[in-house]
Scaffold this motif. Structure first.
Motif, PDB file in Angstrom:
ATOM      1  N   ALA A   1      38.101  37.088  67.257  1.00 30.89           N
ATOM      2  CA  ALA A   1      37.205  36.963  68.416  1.00 30.89           C
ATOM      3  C   ALA A   1      37.435  35.651  69.154  1.00 30.89           C
ATOM      4  O   ALA A   1      37.248  35.565  70.367  1.00 30.89           O
ATOM      5  CB  ALA A   1      35.742  37.072  67.979  1.00 30.89           C
ATOM      6  N   ALA A   2      37.862  34.617  68.447  1.00 29.72           N
ATOM      7  CA  ALA A   2      38.090  33.307  69.067  1.00 29.72           C
ATOM      8  C   ALA A   2      39.407  33.252  69.817  1.00 29.72           C
ATOM      9  O   ALA A   2      39.541  32.469  70.756  1.00 29.72           O
ATOM     10  CB  ALA A   2      38.057  32.206  68.011  1.00 29.72           C
TER      11      ALA A   2
ATOM     12  N   ASP B   1      41.797  37.391  74.452  1.00 27.48           N
ATOM     13  CA  ASP B   1      42.012  36.921  75.825  1.00 27.48           C
ATOM     14  C   ASP B   1      40.711  36.401  76.433  1.00 27.48           C
ATOM     15  O   ASP B   1      40.712  35.419  77.169  1.00 27.48           O
ATOM     16  CB  ASP B   1      42.588  38.037  76.698  1.00 27.48           C
ATOM     17  CG  ASP B   1      44.060  38.273  76.419  1.00 27.48           C
ATOM     18  OD1 ASP B   1      44.668  37.520  75.629  1.00 27.48           O
ATOM     19  OD2 ASP B   1      44.610  39.227  77.008  1.00 27.48           O
ATOM     20  N   GLN B   2      39.597  37.060  76.154  1.00 25.34           N
ATOM     21  CA  GLN B   2      38.271  36.565  76.526  1.00 25.34           C
ATOM     22  C   GLN B   2      37.547  36.252  75.212  1.00 25.34           C
ATOM     23  O   GLN B   2      36.958  37.142  74.601  1.00 25.34           O
ATOM     24  CB  GLN B   2      37.496  37.619  77.342  1.00 25.34           C
ATOM     25  CG  GLN B   2      37.949  37.720  78.771  1.00 25.34           C
ATOM     26  CD  GLN B   2      37.712  36.398  79.512  1.00 25.34           C
ATOM     27  OE1 GLN B   2      36.689  35.736  79.371  1.00 25.34           O
ATOM     28  NE2 GLN B   2      38.699  36.009  80.304  1.00 25.34           N
ATOM     29  N   PRO B   3      37.609  35.016  74.767  1.00 26.32           N
ATOM     30  CA  PRO B   3      37.033  34.695  73.454  1.00 26.32           C
ATOM     31  C   PRO B   3      35.530  34.924  73.409  1.00 26.32           C
ATOM     32  O   PRO B   3      34.833  34.714  74.394  1.00 26.32           O
ATOM     33  CB  PRO B   3      37.372  33.217  73.272  1.00 26.32           C
ATOM     34  CG  PRO B   3      37.626  32.697  74.634  1.00 26.32           C
ATOM     35  CD  PRO B   3      38.129  33.840  75.454  1.00 26.32           C
ATOM     36  N   ASP B   4      35.065  35.379  72.258  1.00 28.65           N
ATOM     37  CA  ASP B   4      33.641  35.585  72.013  1.00 28.65           C
ATOM     38  C   ASP B   4      33.251  34.691  70.837  1.00 28.65           C
ATOM     39  O   ASP B   4      33.274  35.105  69.681  1.00 28.65           O
ATOM     40  CB  ASP B   4      33.380  37.056  71.703  1.00 28.65           C
ATOM     41  CG  ASP B   4      31.903  37.371  71.540  1.00 28.65           C
ATOM     42  OD1 ASP B   4      31.088  36.429  71.406  1.00 28.65           O
ATOM     43  OD2 ASP B   4      31.567  38.569  71.520  1.00 28.65           O
ATOM     44  N   VAL B   5      32.929  33.456  71.156  1.00 24.09           N
ATOM     45  CA  VAL B   5      32.652  32.458  70.122  1.00 24.09           C
ATOM     46  C   VAL B   5      31.400  32.814  69.332  1.00 24.09           C
ATOM     47  O   VAL B   5      31.345  32.598  68.117  1.00 24.09           O
ATOM     48  CB  VAL B   5      32.558  31.044  70.742  1.00 24.09           C
ATOM     49  CG1 VAL B   5      32.177  30.012  69.704  1.00 24.09           C
ATOM     50  CG2 VAL B   5      33.880  30.681  71.393  1.00 24.09           C
ATOM     51  N   HIS B   6      30.393  33.407  69.991  1.00 24.12           N
ATOM     52  CA  HIS B   6      29.166  33.771  69.272  1.00 24.12           C
ATOM     53  C   HIS B   6      29.465  34.797  68.181  1.00 24.12           C
ATOM     54  O   HIS B   6      29.011  34.651  67.044  1.00 24.12           O
ATOM     55  CB  HIS B   6      28.110  34.295  70.243  1.00 24.12           C
ATOM     56  CG  HIS B   6      27.651  33.268  71.218  1.00 24.12           C
ATOM     57  ND1 HIS B   6      26.866  32.197  70.859  1.00 24.12           N
ATOM     58  CD2 HIS B   6      27.890  33.138  72.538  1.00 24.12           C
ATOM     59  CE1 HIS B   6      26.642  31.438  71.920  1.00 24.12           C
ATOM     60  NE2 HIS B   6      27.254  31.982  72.953  1.00 24.12           N
ATOM     61  N   THR B   7      30.247  35.817  68.509  1.00 22.69           N
ATOM     62  CA  THR B   7      30.626  36.818  67.504  1.00 22.69           C
ATOM     63  C   THR B   7      31.455  36.179  66.406  1.00 22.69           C
ATOM     64  O   THR B   7      31.251  36.452  65.213  1.00 22.69           O
ATOM     65  CB  THR B   7      31.400  37.973  68.169  1.00 22.69           C
ATOM     66  OG1 THR B   7      30.528  38.627  69.092  1.00 22.69           O
ATOM     67  CG2 THR B   7      31.914  38.963  67.144  1.00 22.69           C
ATOM     68  N   TRP B   8      32.392  35.317  66.803  1.00 16.67           N
ATOM     69  CA  TRP B   8      33.237  34.634  65.823  1.00 16.67           C
ATOM     70  C   TRP B   8      32.380  33.884  64.810  1.00 16.67           C
ATOM     71  O   TRP B   8      32.561  34.019  63.596  1.00 16.67           O
ATOM     72  CB  TRP B   8      34.175  33.689  66.567  1.00 16.67           C
ATOM     73  CG  TRP B   8      35.140  32.912  65.731  1.00 16.67           C
ATOM     74  CD1 TRP B   8      35.887  33.365  64.683  1.00 16.67           C
ATOM     75  CD2 TRP B   8      35.497  31.540  65.895  1.00 16.67           C
ATOM     76  NE1 TRP B   8      36.691  32.353  64.183  1.00 16.67           N
ATOM     77  CE2 TRP B   8      36.466  31.222  64.917  1.00 16.67           C
ATOM     78  CE3 TRP B   8      35.115  30.550  66.792  1.00 16.67           C
ATOM     79  CZ2 TRP B   8      37.032  29.956  64.806  1.00 16.67           C
ATOM     80  CZ3 TRP B   8      35.687  29.303  66.684  1.00 16.67           C
ATOM     81  CH2 TRP B   8      36.633  29.002  65.703  1.00 16.67           C
ATOM     82  N   LEU B   9      31.427  33.106  65.302  1.00 17.23           N
ATOM     83  CA  LEU B   9      30.593  32.308  64.403  1.00 17.23           C
ATOM     84  C   LEU B   9      29.692  33.182  63.537  1.00 17.23           C
ATOM     85  O   LEU B   9      29.478  32.883  62.359  1.00 17.23           O
ATOM     86  CB  LEU B   9      29.768  31.314  65.211  1.00 17.23           C
ATOM     87  CG  LEU B   9      30.572  30.242  65.946  1.00 17.23           C
ATOM     88  CD1 LEU B   9      29.660  29.399  66.830  1.00 17.23           C
ATOM     89  CD2 LEU B   9      31.353  29.372  64.982  1.00 17.23           C
TER      90      LEU B   9
END
Length: 130
Positions: free
Chosen positions: A28-29, A32-40
């Motif tokens: 997720a990080a 191409d469009q990172p999703d930091v909330h999902t990653w964390l």
């Protein structure tokens, strides 16, 4: 992207120690469009501890970076607003090319020669996210 001086074009990008260190849990990080909330949210404590020696820093949208090496989908950059002990040009790390953009008119340009100016530029950039 032809310029060696670019800007971060996503909310936040992670500077990695090399392009081959992100794990499946980091997808997720590095999308191409990172999703930091999902990653964390998806990382366990062990996964977070596993970031040691994999990540170098993070950079916010609009923050300037200088490309020092090009490897296709990944580029090694210097985060010029982030002073580093081992580099005169800022923290060095690898980011996804998709996370960068060309500078736009009105982008804050901070001289690299002044540590005070770097702090002022970083503060100005941070205010944009409040």
């Amino acid at each position: 992207m032809s310029s060696s001086n670019l800007r971060v074009g996503v909310d936040v990008t992670t500077l990695w120690a090399s392009p081959d260190v992100p794990r499946d849990v980091d997808s997720a990080a590095v999308a191409d469009q990172p999703d930091v909330h999902t990653w964390l949210k998806t990382m366990t404590v062990e996964d977070r501890l596993g970031l040691h020696d994999r990540t170098v820093s993070q950079a916010l949208e609009g923050e300037p970076v200088t490309v020092v090496e090009d490897a296709g989908d990944w580029v090694r950059v210097a985060a010029t607003w982030q002073p580093a002990l081992d580099s005169d040009i800022g923290y060095l790390g690898w980011v996804r090319r998709a996370h960068l953009r060309e500078p736009l008119p009105g982008d804050l340009d901070v001289p690299q020669s002044s540590k005070r100016a770097d702090r002022v530029g970083i503060a100005a950039s941070g205010r944009q996210h409040l």
